[in-house]
Enzyme design. Structure first.
Site, mmCIF file in Angstrom:
data_model
loop_
_atom_site.group_PDB
_atom_site.id
_atom_site.type_symbol
_atom_site.label_atom_id
_atom_site.label_comp_id
_atom_site.label_asym_id
_atom_site.label_seq_id
_atom_site.Cartn_x
_atom_site.Cartn_y
_atom_site.Cartn_z
ATOM 1 C CB SER A 76 -55.213 100.196 137.332
ATOM 2 O OG SER A 76 -54.244 101.338 136.582
ATOM 3 C CG ASP A 88 -48.592 99.997 142.559
ATOM 4 O OD1 ASP A 88 -48.675 101.081 141.575
ATOM 5 O OD2 ASP A 88 -49.326 99.108 142.413
ATOM 6 C CG HIS A 141 -51.359 102.157 140.208
ATOM 7 N ND1 HIS A 141 -50.967 100.845 140.042
ATOM 8 C CD2 HIS A 141 -52.019 102.198 139.120
ATOM 9 C CE1 HIS A 141 -51.391 100.017 138.947
ATOM 10 N NE2 HIS A 141 -52.274 100.994 138.634
#
Ligand SMILES: *[C@@H]1O[C@H](CO)[C@@H](O)[C@H](O)[C@H]1NC(C)=O
Ligand SMILES: *[C@@H]1O[C@H](CO)[C@@H](O)[C@H](O)[C@H]1NC(C)=O
Ligand SMILES: *[C@@H]1O[C@H](CO)[C@@H](O)[C@H](O)[C@H]1NC(C)=O
Length: 377
Positions: free
Chosen positions: A37, A342, A345
């Protein structure tokens, strides 16, 4: 809708490019991106039912129109900045967006190839390369339930076959040998291992690191055999300091055993590339250290213009990190002051700093050469 979202991200990158790529002016023919990600620009949008998706608000809130694209961020990610610094006006698109919309996939791939190999720069023709990264994946194929690394490389191999058909084998290998292969992976392997073994002994840690490094080795060799020569590697960040792990620590401090694990993995990855570099004389590599970058931002946030390095901007619960960032979460007003978007991340602000540090920053953050020197090699 998906098209609109991509178009607005592209527009934003064009704007960034005008202000920065002229200054750098580096040119590589294409960039191929692999990993998790930290590098996914929307592949997981094409995985129905996956929980590892970010194509909903408040992700993308700082892109024009505030539209989510699948990036796990309020805005752009490190791969976007690196593409721009390397002279592109557009981050390589998610591979699955290129093959979607064609029932057998070939239409999209051949479009990608024709764009990849065009000489003209400008508008959509400046889209070169592809992004195969998938949130949730790891170096180990058993990590996560999204597009594992072996599958990402298979997708690249499909694209390469199309390039070979179009350009001839020599043409394709010339292009690939000058292209950048960006890999950002390893965090999810460490997360999974640590979640399953909260107090692992040194033997278990050693075995885990050896398994990750030897699997990394085989992925790099597969890419090399497919024509990759320039590897831009991003190491495992200081994951014990992400809001998720802090929120689970009664003191709110970093979870040090997890940082040690990341650090040990990074040592293994550095040694691996050192060995690969001497084994394969015609390959070049550079390792950008996410670990050192996060560490430096936590040590001295002010210099980087940050004020909050512990809690997540978007989420819920303690440190805004007991819940992920969802459309109903609250999120911070000044994203540019937060290290983390978040629970896991980084913000766009952090990604910009990382992109610059890896592209032409000091030896603490990138070595043995910078990504810029790698691009120019
Ligand atoms: C894929 O579909 C296109 C358009 O329908 C067709 O021309 C092409 O032959 C197909 N390719 C394969 C490999 O099936
Ligand atoms: C990796 O992905 C492929 C394709 O989705 C799948 O067939 C394979 O089982 C996966 N490997 C592991 C170890 O999960
Ligand atoms: C690239 O690799 C060659 C061969 O190992 C080496 O001589 C050269 O210094 C490397 N250049 C860069 C920029 O890494």
């Amino acid at each position: 809708m998906a098209v609109l979202r991509r178009a607005s991200a592209a527009l934003w990158l064009l704007v960034v490019a005008v202000t920065s790529s002229a200054a750098y002016g580096t040119k590589v023919p294409a960039i191929f991106v692999f990993g998790d990600s930290t590098a996914d620009v929307g592949n997981n949008n094409y995985l129905p039912g996956s929980s590892a998706r970010a194509d909903f608000p408040h992700n993308g809130v700082d892109l024009p129109g505030g539209e989510p694209t699948g990036r796990f961020s309020n805005g752009l990610i490190g791969a976007d900045y690196l593409a721009v610094y390397m002279g592109f006006s557009w981050s390589p698109p998610p591979y699955l967006s290129l093959v979607a919309g064609s029932s057998n996939g070939s239409g999209g791939i051949s479009e990608a190839v024709s764009i990849t190999t065009k000489k003209t720069i400008g508008s959509a023709a400046s889209l070169r390369g592809a992004n195969f990264a998938s949130g949730g994946s790891g170096v180990l194929d058993s990590t996560g339930a999204t597009i594992n690394m072996t599958k990402q490389i298979e997708y690249f191999s499909d694209l390469r076959n199309q390039m070979t058909a179009r350009l001839s084998a020599d043409g394709a290998s010339a292009l690939l040998s000058k292209s950048i292969f960006l890999i950002s992976a390893g965090s999810n392997d460490a997360f999974d291992f640590f979640s399953q073994n909260t107090l692992p002994d040194s033997t278990a840690i050693q075995q885990f690191c050896e398994a990750v490094v030897s699997t990394y080795d085989s992925h790099v060799k597969t890419l090399y055999n497919l024509g990759a020569r320039k590897f831009a590697v991003v190491d495992v960040p200081m994951i014990g300091c992400c809001p998720y792990w802090r929120s689970r620590n009664p003191t709110g401090e970093c979870v040090e055993p997890l940082n040690h694990l990341a650090s040990k993995l990074n040592g293994g990855i550095r040694d691996l590339f050192g060995d690969l570099g001497s084994e394969m004389q015609d390959m070049n590599y550079s390792i950008g250290s996410s670990y050192e970058l996060v560490s430096s931002l936590i040590e001295d946030p002010q210099t980087a213009g940050l004020t909050e390095v512990k809690s997540a901007c978007c989420g819920g619960g303690r440190l805004n990190a007991e819940e992920g960032c969802t459309p109903s979460s609250s999120y911070c007003g000044d994203r540019s002051k937060f290290l983390f978007w978040d629970l896991f991340h980084p913000t766009q602000a952090t990604s910009r700093l990382a992109g610059r540090a890896f592209f032409d920053g000091p030896a603490r953050f990138v070595g043995p050469v910078t990504f810029r020197q790698l691009a120019e090699a």
